[in-house]
Design an enzyme around this catalytic site. Structure first.
Site, PDB file in Angstrom:
ATOM      1  N   LYS A   1      26.506  49.191  33.981  1.00  0.00           N
ATOM      2  CA  LYS A   1      26.663  49.101  35.428  1.00  0.00           C
ATOM      3  C   LYS A   1      25.410  49.629  36.116  1.00  0.00           C
ATOM      4  O   LYS A   1      24.892  50.704  35.777  1.00  0.00           O
ATOM      5  CB  LYS A   1      27.883  49.895  35.885  1.00  0.00           C
ATOM      6  CG  LYS A   1      29.214  49.274  35.486  1.00  0.00           C
ATOM      7  CD  LYS A   1      29.482  47.990  36.265  1.00  0.00           C
ATOM      8  CE  LYS A   1      30.876  47.447  35.972  1.00  0.00           C
ATOM      9  NZ  LYS A   1      31.187  46.262  36.786  1.00  0.00           N
TER      10      LYS A   1
ATOM     11  N   ASP B   1      25.280  44.666  35.032  1.00  0.00           N
ATOM     12  CA  ASP B   1      26.238  44.192  36.032  1.00  0.00           C
ATOM     13  C   ASP B   1      26.005  44.937  37.339  1.00  0.00           C
ATOM     14  O   ASP B   1      26.201  46.144  37.418  1.00  0.00           O
ATOM     15  CB  ASP B   1      27.668  44.412  35.547  1.00  0.00           C
ATOM     16  CG  ASP B   1      28.704  43.845  36.506  1.00  0.00           C
ATOM     17  OD1 ASP B   1      28.320  43.161  37.481  1.00  0.00           O
ATOM     18  OD2 ASP B   1      29.918  44.074  36.295  1.00  0.00           O
TER      19      ASP B   1
ATOM     20  N   GLU C   1      24.388  40.194  35.419  1.00  0.00           N
ATOM     21  CA  GLU C   1      25.621  39.667  36.017  1.00  0.00           C
ATOM     22  C   GLU C   1      25.666  39.969  37.509  1.00  0.00           C
ATOM     23  O   GLU C   1      25.508  41.108  37.925  1.00  0.00           O
ATOM     24  CB  GLU C   1      26.815  40.304  35.304  1.00  0.00           C
ATOM     25  CG  GLU C   1      28.169  39.857  35.798  1.00  0.00           C
ATOM     26  CD  GLU C   1      29.288  40.495  34.988  1.00  0.00           C
ATOM     27  OE1 GLU C   1      30.356  40.765  35.584  1.00  0.00           O
ATOM     28  OE2 GLU C   1      29.103  40.739  33.772  1.00  0.00           O
TER      29      GLU C   1
ATOM     30  N   ASP D   1      29.979  36.324  38.346  1.00  0.00           N
ATOM     31  CA  ASP D   1      31.324  36.870  38.174  1.00  0.00           C
ATOM     32  C   ASP D   1      32.091  36.743  39.478  1.00  0.00           C
ATOM     33  O   ASP D   1      32.951  35.876  39.635  1.00  0.00           O
ATOM     34  CB  ASP D   1      31.250  38.327  37.724  1.00  0.00           C
ATOM     35  CG  ASP D   1      32.622  38.998  37.650  1.00  0.00           C
ATOM     36  OD1 ASP D   1      33.647  38.297  37.740  1.00  0.00           O
ATOM     37  OD2 ASP D   1      32.680  40.226  37.508  1.00  0.00           O
TER      38      ASP D   1
ATOM     39  N   LYS E   1      37.681  35.822  34.087  1.00  0.00           N
ATOM     40  CA  LYS E   1      38.725  36.833  33.946  1.00  0.00           C
ATOM     41  C   LYS E   1      40.084  36.176  34.193  1.00  0.00           C
ATOM     42  O   LYS E   1      40.291  35.495  35.199  1.00  0.00           O
ATOM     43  CB  LYS E   1      38.494  37.984  34.927  1.00  0.00           C
ATOM     44  CG  LYS E   1      37.173  38.702  34.674  1.00  0.00           C
ATOM     45  CD  LYS E   1      36.904  39.828  35.654  1.00  0.00           C
ATOM     46  CE  LYS E   1      35.584  40.519  35.326  1.00  0.00           C
ATOM     47  NZ  LYS E   1      35.251  41.619  36.258  1.00  0.00           N
TER      48      LYS E   1
END
Length: 326
Positions: free
Chosen positions: A107, A138, A164, A190, A214
């Site tokens: 992250k 991400d 991402e 995403d 997801k």
């Protein structure tokens, strides 16, 4: 099958699980568990999501609990470690929770941290994984275009697998992909898939090299498989910080995708300090099995949410069901 609200309320259990590491700004993860004819399933949209968005998560929960899963191509899923926005010195402790994982999603772009913090964290991950490990970043769409270009340039030297959602909009994704093409760092989408009114728009715009999929946010396994089939891009199946029940839904989605080129983000049960099953879906030798998970009555009781939080979730369930039924 589409169950009645009474059917859902009959088995609904709300839990509050402590996190092993603060993630997405939370220290506990709340979820609502349901038991359908095909087993346990999960409804756990994040607290800040509105009812319209939450209804897609309920559609996924119903699909998984009230219908058989599609046939799969594999019985285990290779997964990545997930490293929250922790200090560099805490990285090894996080990675230790993901035994055997040779890919780490890190992250970045947290509001209370700097690019120097991100560089230090990614460097610590690279040192821990060695030269053969894979690192993906991400940013959750939190960089501006210029910030993303600067950050990707600063971090590309760590041999990134992809970045991402570096920016928020599809237009900006296409632009950052153009600006950083010379660095040979793929761009993944995403939020531009799971939070979009048209989840295929990012693929049509040529704004990403791969998609992060997801199950819950996209309305379930079958809805997600339809998106994968139409998008024509490589995909990574990821979790939404679910209990092992929700992770099982993602694992069945990943199993049903014919070509799975990347390790999946389905190891996040390791970020929980407690779960709803005595056999959680946590990584072993870098992978998780594809199986349904049975919630343990004792753990459901031990981690049951407070009465006010239970009532909040049941009201949310009721509103989301009404939207789907309508």
């Amino acid at each position: 099958m589409f169950p009645s609200l009474a059917d859902l309320l009959a088995t609904a259990r709300v839990v509050s699980l402590p996190m092993a590491t603060r993630f997405r700004g939370i220290d506990t993860r709340e979820a609502l568990l349901l038991e359908g004819p095909h087993g346990w399933t999960e409804f756990s949209p994040f607290i800040e999501y509105g009812d319209a968005e939450a209804s897609s998560w309920l559609s996924a929960a119903i699909d998984f609990g009230w219908n058989a899963t599609p046939p799969g191509y594999r019985d285990e899923i290779p997964v990545n470690a997930t490293v929250p926005a922790v200090p560099a010195e805490a990285v090894q402790g996080v990675l230790d929770r993901f035994p055997g994982c040779r890919t780490a999603k890190v992250k970045v772009a947290a509001g209370d941290q700097t690019l120097a913090d991100d560089v230090g964290r990614v460097r610590a991950v690279r040192d821990a994984l060695g030269p053969t490990g894979r690192i993906r970043l991400d940013a959750n769409g939190l960089w501006t275009l210029d910030e993303a270009e600067h950050a990707i340039h600063a971090l590309a030297g760590f041999d990134l697998e992809y970045v991402e959602q570096p920016v928020e909009s599809i237009e900006d994704l296409a632009e950052i992909r153009r600006r950083t093409r010379y660095l040979d760092v793929p761009i993944a989408a995403d939020e531009s898939v799971r939070k979009a009114s048209d989840p295929l728009a990012v693929a049509r715009a040529g704004a990403a090299d791969l998609l992060v999929i997801k199950a819950q946010p996209l309305g379930g396994i079958r809805a997600a498989l339809d998106i994968v089939g139409q998008a024509g891009l490589p995909v990574v199946v990821s979790s939404a910080l679910e209990t092992s029940v929700g992770i099982a839904m993602g694992a069945h989605l990943a199993a049903a995708i014919p070509e799975l080129q990347f390790d999946c983000g389905l190891g996040t049960a390791s970020l929980l300090a407690a779960d709803v099953t005595s056999s959680p879906l946590v990584p072993q030798d870098g992978a998780i099995p594809v199986r349904r998970v049975t919630a343990d009555a004792g753990l459901l009781e031990r981690h049951r949410a407070s009465v006010d939080r239970r009532d909040w979730w049941l009201a949310r369930l009721t509103r989301s069901h009404a939207l789907l039924a309508g």
